[in-house]
Design a protein around this motif. Structure first.
Motif, short mmCIF file in Angstrom:
data_model
loop_
_atom_site.label_atom_id
_atom_site.label_comp_id
_atom_site.label_asym_id
_atom_site.label_seq_id
_atom_site.Cartn_x
_atom_site.Cartn_y
_atom_site.Cartn_z
N ASP A 1 -32.01 -27.39 24.69
CA ASP A 1 -30.67 -27.45 23.95
C ASP A 1 -31.28 -27.82 22.65
OD1 ASP A 1 -28.67 -28.65 22.57
OD2 ASP A 1 -28.21 -30.06 24.11
N LYS B 1 -35.01 -14.80 25.52
CA LYS B 1 -33.85 -14.06 25.97
C LYS B 1 -33.72 -14.19 27.43
CE LYS B 1 -33.29 -9.96 25.75
NZ LYS B 1 -32.85 -8.67 25.42
N ASN C 1 -34.45 -18.74 32.05
CA ASN C 1 -33.88 -19.72 32.57
C ASN C 1 -34.46 -20.29 33.77
OD1 ASN C 1 -31.51 -19.63 30.87
ND2 ASN C 1 -30.72 -18.09 31.90
N ASP D 1 -33.43 -16.37 22.37
CA ASP D 1 -32.30 -16.44 23.40
C ASP D 1 -30.90 -17.33 22.55
OD1 ASP D 1 -30.22 -17.35 25.21
OD2 ASP D 1 -31.55 -17.66 27.05
N GLU D 2 -30.36 -16.50 22.06
CA GLU D 2 -29.38 -16.81 21.14
C GLU D 2 -28.29 -17.67 21.76
OE1 GLU D 2 -27.73 -13.05 19.41
OE2 GLU D 2 -29.72 -12.89 18.08
N LYS D 3 -28.17 -17.68 23.03
CA LYS D 3 -27.27 -18.58 23.78
C LYS D 3 -27.68 -19.84 23.64
CE LYS D 3 -25.41 -15.20 27.13
NZ LYS D 3 -25.23 -14.99 28.44
N LYS D 4 -29.09 -20.09 23.99
CA LYS D 4 -29.55 -21.79 23.61
C LYS D 4 -29.80 -21.83 22.19
CE LYS D 4 -32.24 -21.19 27.77
NZ LYS D 4 -33.71 -21.30 28.63
N PRO E 1 -28.24 -20.80 18.95
CA PRO E 1 -27.16 -19.85 18.29
C PRO E 1 -27.34 -20.00 16.93
CG PRO E 1 -26.10 -21.88 19.12
CD PRO E 1 -27.53 -22.03 19.71
#
Length: 707
Positions: free
Chosen positions: A307, A334, A337, A349-352, A354
């Motif tokens: 995060d 990407k 996990n 990893d654009e989710k983690k 952004p």
């Protein structure tokens, strides 16, 4: 004969070589102050009855054709022909302490070039180059460097290990036959560090003669200590080739890895000091001339749970603790996990993240810290976009099931598209982000490594070097760490293109005492990553005080492997304390002369570093288990100026308890711990310093200042 006798010399060691008709080392030992080439004639060997009618030399190539009857230095053939070469010297070139010997076997169509260098440190560096002179390929099965040692070298010391338990020493008395150490795991390996030491019986840290060798090679290898039936002894080292792996085309040359050797008449300390000096002067090249920055690595703090806001909090706390380099470990790319997926997909990893990595990097740098990141370029998970697109990019033998390790395969770096893909992805990461440091991991051994159906372990190692060389040249400001599940790729050849080793994935201070001592025989402290881990060790679940963890991590390139946000106040104070203590002493630790101390009780380890000018010294005494005796033996401190006097300071201790009621270790401390004392360097070396009786799994730190 004297015209064919050449000497390489240093202040501590000489090597004497007979060059004709065959090249043979006839002396490797203490420096000779009154050398004459004519003296070599008295070493002409007699010929024993019941054997060949001529002398059998142990030449640089140790050919069977001379009647050696031991392990030859070369084996191979040309479809069954030319399989027993004997090399005759044709030319010799000497430039100061560098000797090059050219020899040939015209019948077999082979040429040999032997390069022998004796450094001013006393370290001997030898390698051979073999050239095929004929049209038909010559298949190489074995190609080794052989170094004779004296007949008094009767005891052998080598290293075994495994993951989270590297650099474990063992010894044996070798009176007959041979001791062989083989590694077939495709990387330097945790199990068989490519080094061997032989010496006079009961050689120790501080006494005895030793001859130590290390093979600078990050792949399969074989080392051997052998005693011939006539009593002559030699050490031999080689890259280990899989069947059919090496075939020399016409004009092609194969070089052995460099074999580095050290002779010492002052025990293992003398050997190590020569190797340390050699590395510092010849092999280790840091991008900047600055202190080695204290690390914080996020792995054991957050694992895959990334995060950006929390990581920036970690950076805030790290800066408060005195950390100078902040490293994001596995989990940033990407789909990553857990360790089941995503290796090979080197995209953020654009989710983690952004907003990308740059906000985190800029925050780290705004706090005055450098930024580092973890990669494992040689690997691919079956569960990855890259594997789904290119299953043929795996290093494997066709027709067989490919085995996973840590749920991953190995990418075949011999395929040009694979090499180019990794170079492009790593260049994106390092070129478009403000990266100062890369932790380069390698978490899997090579099983059936193949390319176009042929064995390719040796080629894979060379392609790894090429990839890393290209990145180092492209990004000369970046430091690289060699990590392979911890200590699986630690050797002099990878050190030419990296700047730090992760000694072990095990941060248990008790285990680290042995691991770091084993590593210290061949590597100086400034390249040995040593971290303070969590109170409860993640590798062993053992619990140690912050004092024991902090002091154990002090004598290397220090770091923290924690989450500083969740740490309690007592732990944070400890991290801050030992980070500051390391900074106070790191100039001595990273540039001084290291000494390991012989202690009569195997449960006690003692070692330290003396500054080059002998004005400062720092020594650590660690008690690993309950001592054998009720009193500790005095600590004899080497390396000081005998005529100088030194102020003793107890720099740190485990809150030693004194009891008058029984039940603990001591009723009274040694006087120097409670009263200021100065002592001569001679007394400290010859008589020593009384030690307190320590509890198991604790340590004390002693400082010395010349007055």
């Amino acid at each position: 004969m004297s015209d064919f006798i050449l000497r390489l010399q240093s202040a501590v060691t000489d090597v004497v070589i007979k060059t004709h008709p065959f090249a043979e080392i006839i002396y490797w030992g203490p420096h000779l102050s009154h050398f004459s080439s004519q003296d070599a004639a008295c070493l002409t060997r007699p010929v024993a009855n019941g054997r060949l009618d001529v002398d059998s030399p142990v030449t640089l190539m140790a050919e069977l054709g001379h009647g050696l009857f031991g392990a030859p230095g070369i084996e191979g053939h040309r479809q069954g022909l030319d399989a027993s070469p004997i090399f005759t010297t044709i030319k010799v070139e000497q430039n100061e302490q560098n000797l090059t010997i050219f020899s040939e076997d015209k019948h077999a169509g082979l040429r040999l070039c032997s390069e022998i260098q004796l450094d001013s440190s006393g370290v001997l560096n030898v390698r051979h180059g073999l050239t095929n002179l004929r049209e038909q390929p010559w298949q190489v099965d074995r190609f080794a460097v052989t170094l004779p040692v004296a007949e008094r070298a009767r005891e052998v010391m080598a290293f075994h290990g495994r993951w989270i338990r590297e650099f474990q020493p063992h010894r044996l008395i070798l009176e007959h036959d041979s001791f062989v150490l083989e590694n077939r795991r495709g990387r330097t390996s945790h199990e068989h560090f490519p080094a061997m030491i032989t010496g006079s019986q009961t050689f120790s840290e501080m006494q005895g003669e030793v001859w130590g060798v290390h093979l600078g090679w990050s792949g399969n290898h074989r080392l051997r200590a052998e005693v011939k039936t006539d009593g002559r002894r030699y050490l031999q080292a080689e890259a280990l080739y899989l069947p059919g792996e090496i075939a020399l085309a016409e004009g092609e040359t194969l070089w052995t890895p460099n074999l580095y050797g050290s002779y010492s008449a002052q025990g293992l300390n003398g050997m190590s000091q020569q190797f340390h000096r050699y590395l510092r002067e010849q092999i280790i090249h840091f991008p900047d001339n600055k202190p080695r920055p204290v690390h914080l690595n996020t792995w054991e703090g957050i694992y895959f749970d990334h995060d950006p806001q929390y990581i920036m909090q970690m950076a805030d706390e790290a800066a408060q603790l005195g950390v100078e380099r902040f490293i994001i470990d596995d989990g940033w790319f990407k789909g990553r996990n857990d360790d089941w997926a995503a290796l090979g997909d080197w995209y953020l990893d654009e989710k983690k993240y952004p907003n990308g990595l740059m906000p985190v990097i800029e925050h780290v740098k705004s706090l005055g810290m450098e930024f580092g990141i973890w990669v494992e370029p040689e690997m691919i998970n079956p569960d990855s976009d890259l594997y789904r697109s290119h299953p043929d990019w795996v290093l494997a033998m066709p027709g067989y099931e490919t085995l996973t390790g840590r749920h991953q395969y190995v990418l075949n770096l011999n395929i040009p598209q694979v090499f180019d893909y990794l170079l492009e992805r790593m260049s994106w990461l390092l070129g478009e982000h403000l990266v100062d440091y890369v932790k380069w991991d390698m978490n899997r051994e090579l099983v059936q490594p193949g390319y176009n159906g042929k064995a390719a372990a040796d080629a894979q190692t060379r392609q790894f070097y090429r990839l890393l060389d290209t990145l180092v040249a492209r990004f000369p400001h970046i430091e690289f760490e060699s990590c392979a599940s911890g200590g699986g790729r630690i050797d002099y050849e990878v050190l030419k293109r990296s700047h730090r080793f992760w000694a072990s994935d095990n941060n248990d201070a008790l285990e680290r005492n042995i691991i770091q001592r084993g590593m210290s025989y061949f590597f100086p402290p400034e390249v040995m990553g040593s971290h303070i881990g969590n109170r409860y060790c993640h590798a062993t679940f053992r619990q140690h005080s912050i004092t024991f963890r902090g002091l154990t991590a002090l004598f290397g390139h220090m770091g923290l492997e924690i989450d500083p946000v969740s740490a309690d106040q007592q732990e944070r104070e400890g991290y801050r304390k030992y980070t500051a203590l390391h900074k106070q002493w790191r100039d001595v630790i990273h540039h001084g002369v290291q000494w390991r101390v012989d202690m009569p009780d195997a449960t006690t380890l003692a070692h330290g570093v003396v500054s080059q000018d002998k004005c400062q010294a720092i020594f650590l005494v660690s008690q690993l288990a309950m001592p054998d005796y009720s009193l500790m033996a005095p600590l004899r401190i080497s390396g000081l100026e005998p005529s100088a006097r030194y102020q003793l300071t107890l720099l740190d201790h485990p809150n030693i308890q004194i009891t008058g009621e029984g039940g603990h270790t001591m009723r009274k401390l040694p006087e120097w711990m409670t009263t200021s004392q100065t002592v001569s360097g001679e007394w400290l070396q010859q008589a020593g310093l009384s030690l307190p009786i320590l509890d198991p799994e604790s340590a004390i730190l002693i400082g010395l200042q010349r007055v």
